[in-house]
Design a protein around this motif. Structure first.
Motif, short mmCIF file in Angstrom:
data_model
loop_
_atom_site.label_atom_id
_atom_site.label_comp_id
_atom_site.label_asym_id
_atom_site.label_seq_id
_atom_site.Cartn_x
_atom_site.Cartn_y
_atom_site.Cartn_z
N ASP A 114 3.06 20.65 -20.40
CA ASP A 114 2.50 21.08 -19.01
C ASP A 114 3.39 22.11 -18.46
O ASP A 114 3.16 22.33 -17.12
N ARG A 115 4.35 22.61 -19.13
CA ARG A 115 5.42 23.32 -18.67
C ARG A 115 4.69 24.67 -17.98
O ARG A 115 5.01 25.19 -16.73
N ALA A 116 3.81 25.18 -18.67
CA ALA A 116 3.11 26.41 -18.10
C ALA A 116 2.32 26.24 -16.97
O ALA A 116 2.34 27.15 -15.91
N ARG A 117 1.38 25.37 -17.04
CA ARG A 117 0.78 24.88 -15.88
C ARG A 117 1.62 24.71 -14.56
O ARG A 117 1.39 24.84 -13.54
N LEU A 118 2.78 24.08 -14.90
CA LEU A 118 3.65 23.77 -13.72
C LEU A 118 4.41 24.98 -13.06
O LEU A 118 4.36 25.14 -11.79
N ALA A 119 4.70 25.75 -14.06
CA ALA A 119 5.25 27.09 -13.48
C ALA A 119 4.22 27.89 -12.80
O ALA A 119 4.55 28.41 -11.90
N VAL A 163 0.85 -1.28 0.02
CA VAL A 163 0.03 0.09 0.06
C VAL A 163 0.72 1.06 0.19
O VAL A 163 1.76 1.35 0.62
N SER A 164 0.55 2.09 -0.69
CA SER A 164 1.31 3.38 -0.89
C SER A 164 0.55 4.60 -1.33
O SER A 164 -0.73 4.50 -1.53
N GLN A 165 0.97 5.83 -0.86
CA GLN A 165 0.59 6.85 -1.12
C GLN A 165 1.43 7.86 -1.86
O GLN A 165 2.66 8.34 -1.21
N ASP A 166 1.33 8.46 -3.25
CA ASP A 166 2.05 9.42 -3.66
C ASP A 166 1.83 10.64 -3.30
O ASP A 166 1.09 11.11 -2.52
N PRO A 167 2.97 11.72 -3.71
CA PRO A 167 2.83 13.19 -3.37
C PRO A 167 1.45 13.87 -3.71
O PRO A 167 1.30 14.84 -2.88
N ALA A 168 0.74 13.32 -4.55
CA ALA A 168 -0.37 14.10 -4.87
C ALA A 168 -1.50 13.69 -3.98
O ALA A 168 -2.59 14.15 -4.31
N GLY A 169 -1.23 12.56 -3.01
CA GLY A 169 -2.26 12.30 -2.14
C GLY A 169 -3.22 11.09 -2.66
O GLY A 169 -4.22 10.76 -1.90
N ARG A 170 -2.79 10.39 -3.79
CA ARG A 170 -3.48 9.36 -4.20
C ARG A 170 -3.09 8.07 -3.49
O ARG A 170 -1.84 8.06 -3.43
N TRP A 171 -4.05 6.99 -3.27
CA TRP A 171 -3.68 5.85 -2.48
C TRP A 171 -3.50 4.63 -3.73
O TRP A 171 -4.47 4.72 -4.53
N PHE A 172 -2.56 3.82 -3.42
CA PHE A 172 -2.42 2.87 -4.42
C PHE A 172 -2.22 1.51 -3.65
O PHE A 172 -1.72 1.37 -2.70
N VAL A 173 -2.61 0.41 -4.06
CA VAL A 173 -2.41 -0.90 -3.64
C VAL A 173 -1.87 -1.82 -4.79
O VAL A 173 -2.43 -1.78 -5.91
N SER A 174 -0.78 -2.47 -4.38
CA SER A 174 -0.05 -3.46 -5.36
C SER A 174 -0.18 -4.84 -5.20
O SER A 174 0.49 -4.98 -3.88
N ASP A 222 2.13 10.02 -15.29
CA ASP A 222 1.36 8.98 -15.67
C ASP A 222 1.19 9.08 -17.17
O ASP A 222 1.33 7.85 -17.69
N ARG A 223 1.14 10.06 -17.87
CA ARG A 223 1.17 10.10 -19.34
C ARG A 223 2.37 9.38 -20.00
O ARG A 223 2.45 8.59 -20.87
N ARG A 224 3.71 9.88 -19.44
CA ARG A 224 4.73 9.35 -20.08
C ARG A 224 4.81 7.67 -19.56
O ARG A 224 5.29 7.13 -20.63
N ARG A 225 4.55 7.34 -18.61
CA ARG A 225 4.49 5.83 -18.40
C ARG A 225 3.59 5.11 -19.13
O ARG A 225 3.97 4.15 -19.74
N ASP A 226 2.46 5.82 -19.63
CA ASP A 226 1.64 5.12 -20.42
C ASP A 226 1.81 5.09 -21.56
O ASP A 226 1.81 3.69 -22.25
N HIS A 227 2.67 5.94 -22.26
CA HIS A 227 3.03 6.04 -23.26
C HIS A 227 4.35 4.98 -23.64
O HIS A 227 4.39 4.41 -24.52
N LEU A 228 4.91 4.92 -22.77
CA LEU A 228 6.30 4.06 -22.57
C LEU A 228 5.84 2.43 -22.68
O LEU A 228 6.36 1.69 -23.41
N VAL A 233 1.26 21.36 -7.28
CA VAL A 233 2.12 21.11 -7.69
C VAL A 233 2.48 19.73 -8.14
O VAL A 233 2.86 19.08 -8.97
N ALA A 234 2.19 18.62 -7.12
CA ALA A 234 2.45 17.26 -7.06
C ALA A 234 1.39 16.61 -7.97
O ALA A 234 1.94 15.58 -8.67
N ARG A 235 0.15 17.11 -8.37
CA ARG A 235 -0.67 16.57 -9.22
C ARG A 235 -0.28 17.00 -10.64
O ARG A 235 -0.44 16.12 -11.48
N VAL A 236 0.34 18.21 -10.98
CA VAL A 236 0.86 18.45 -12.13
C VAL A 236 2.09 17.32 -12.57
O VAL A 236 1.97 16.88 -13.65
N TYR A 237 2.98 17.09 -11.58
CA TYR A 237 3.85 16.13 -11.78
C TYR A 237 3.41 14.97 -12.07
O TYR A 237 4.01 14.17 -12.88
#
Length: 406
Positions: free
Chosen positions: A216-221, A160-171, A253-259, A244-248
């Motif tokens: 997403d650079r402008a949104r992140l800035a 069980v983990s929680q990422d910096p964006a506050g989302r909970w995941f179970v593996s 997520d999008r990069r990982r899905d594409h790869l 900020v964490a949600r933008v990251y």
């Protein structure tokens, strides 16, 4: 004919939404894990510095029993003991890797920066009819089943983990059976990684680099500027940090899905895949290209390709990073003297006009097939390749005299 199948351990990751009680219990567990890890690391470090003594996992496990009996650390009894034992095993693995010179010395866990996770073995959770209940909890986790588990699979380990964006995941770690599917291309494919085109295949196909971080650079800035304006320690700063964490998280997520899509396609289509052994850690020292290289995710691409090739029985060949794939003519074998990065096409003396990336991919494929056929010396030698050469494009600079490009 009998179909060949492979049984592999595979982690299935899902998002879940805990109740307030479950979130509080998991938060306490994360804090106890961090405390036990830091205490054990301090004890092992002190024993080595003062007495030159190596403390084992068994010794730290006995320490944990004594810590639970003290008044100051009695709260360790309030959470499941299995995640606490597992963090001691993780510390032992970290020291094993350190003494084998595979990693650096273990560092202390931080409340703000370290990953928040807890690992439960089979004795600390109940799996029944697709419902998962962790130790010290009365209700099952509300898991969003985005994809089904393998038929008849039962998890052996739950993380069980929680990422910096506050989302909970179970593996859920399960045994999955992967059938042997023949590749559509038996010859193989050479893959050259780049920035303008994320991947260039020896077939001539170029896969566009989506550049998710740049999109997403402008949104992140904006999110980072809002964070910088907030007072430290305030509730508004905590909210801004989450933005900020949600933008990251969106970028990752999008990069990982594409790869994942790219690597799955390559593994299913080709029996032999040849890539170049790039030292990304050295390449990002070039501050002009560091951001673009990090956004491309080359290291993540290679890691995915490695385990998927192993799953499906494919041959993944890694060509030495000093192999001059861009400067070598894939038609006649002539070697150009120089090849700056801004040169995207060049003409060989044999009259063939080469696209730099396609030519490199074809040379990688030829070198990889040579390895398969006769064991030519182009496979990577990581320990002997760390020679401190320029970190931009790692190719041999003073090899056989060739011809200049036109």
């Amino acid at each position: 004919m009998w179909a060949v199948v492979r049984a592999v351990k595979r982690a299935f990751r899902y998002r879940f939404y805990p109740t307030d009680t479950q979130a509080a219990e998991l938060a306490r567990t994360f804090g106890c894990i961090r405390k036990v890890y830091n205490l054990a690391l301090a004890a092992r470090t002190e024993a080595w510095v003062s007495r030159q003594e190596r403390v084992t996992y068994t010794a730290t496990s006995a320490m944990l029993t004594r810590w639970k009996k003290t008044e100051d650390l009695a709260y360790l009894n309030e959470v499941s003991s299995v995640p606490l034992q597992q963090t001691l095993r993780h510390l032992q693995t970290a020291f094993t890797n350190f003494f084998a010179k595979r990693s650096r010395y273990p560092t202390f866990k931080s409340k703000k920066k370290s990953r928040r996770s807890a690992e439960y073995t089979h004795s600390a959770f109940r799996w029944r009819d697709g419902s998962l209940t962790l130790a010290k909890m009365t209700e099952p986790l509300a898991i969003v089943w985005s994809r089904p588990l393998p038929e008849g699979a039962s998890p052996s380990t739950v993380t069980v983990s929680q990422d910096p964006a506050g989302r909970w995941f179970v593996s859920l770690l399960c045994v999955d059976v992967i059938p042997d599917a023949p590749a559509t291309t038996a010859v193989g494919v050479g893959v050259d990684a780049g920035l303008d085109s994320l991947l260039t295949l020896s077939t001539g196909e170029k896969i566009t680099n989506p550049r998710y971080e740049r999109a997403d650079r402008a949104r992140l800035a904006r999110a980072q500027r809002d964070l910088a304006r907030k007072e430290k320690g305030s509730a508004n700063r905590a909210k801004a940090r989450l933005k900020v964490a949600r933008v990251y998280a969106r970028i990752a997520d999008r990069r990982r899905d594409h790869l994942h899509r790219l690597t799955t396609r390559l593994v299913r289509d080709s029996q032999t895949i040849v890539i170049e052994d790039l030292s990304v850690r050295n390449m990002i020292r070039n501050h002009t290209l560091a951001r673009a290289i990090s956004d491309a995710g080359w290291r993540q691409f290679r890691a995915m390709l490695e385990y998927k090739a192993n799953w499906y029985g494919r041959h993944l060949i890694t060509v030495d990073r000093w192999y001059p794939s861009s400067k070598l003519c894939s038609t006649c074998g002539a070697l150009a003297e120089t090849m700056p990065l801004d040169v995207r096409s060049w003409t060989c003396r044999c009259g063939v006009v080469h696209d730099r990336d396609v030519n490199a991919a074809r040379n990688l494929l030829a070198a990889g097939l040579a390895v398969t056929a006769c064991g030519a010396g182009v496979s990577p030698q990581r320990e002997t390749s760390r020679t401190g050469r320029p970190a931009v494009k790692q190719e041999t600079s003073g090899v056989t005299q060739g011809i200049p490009f036109l």
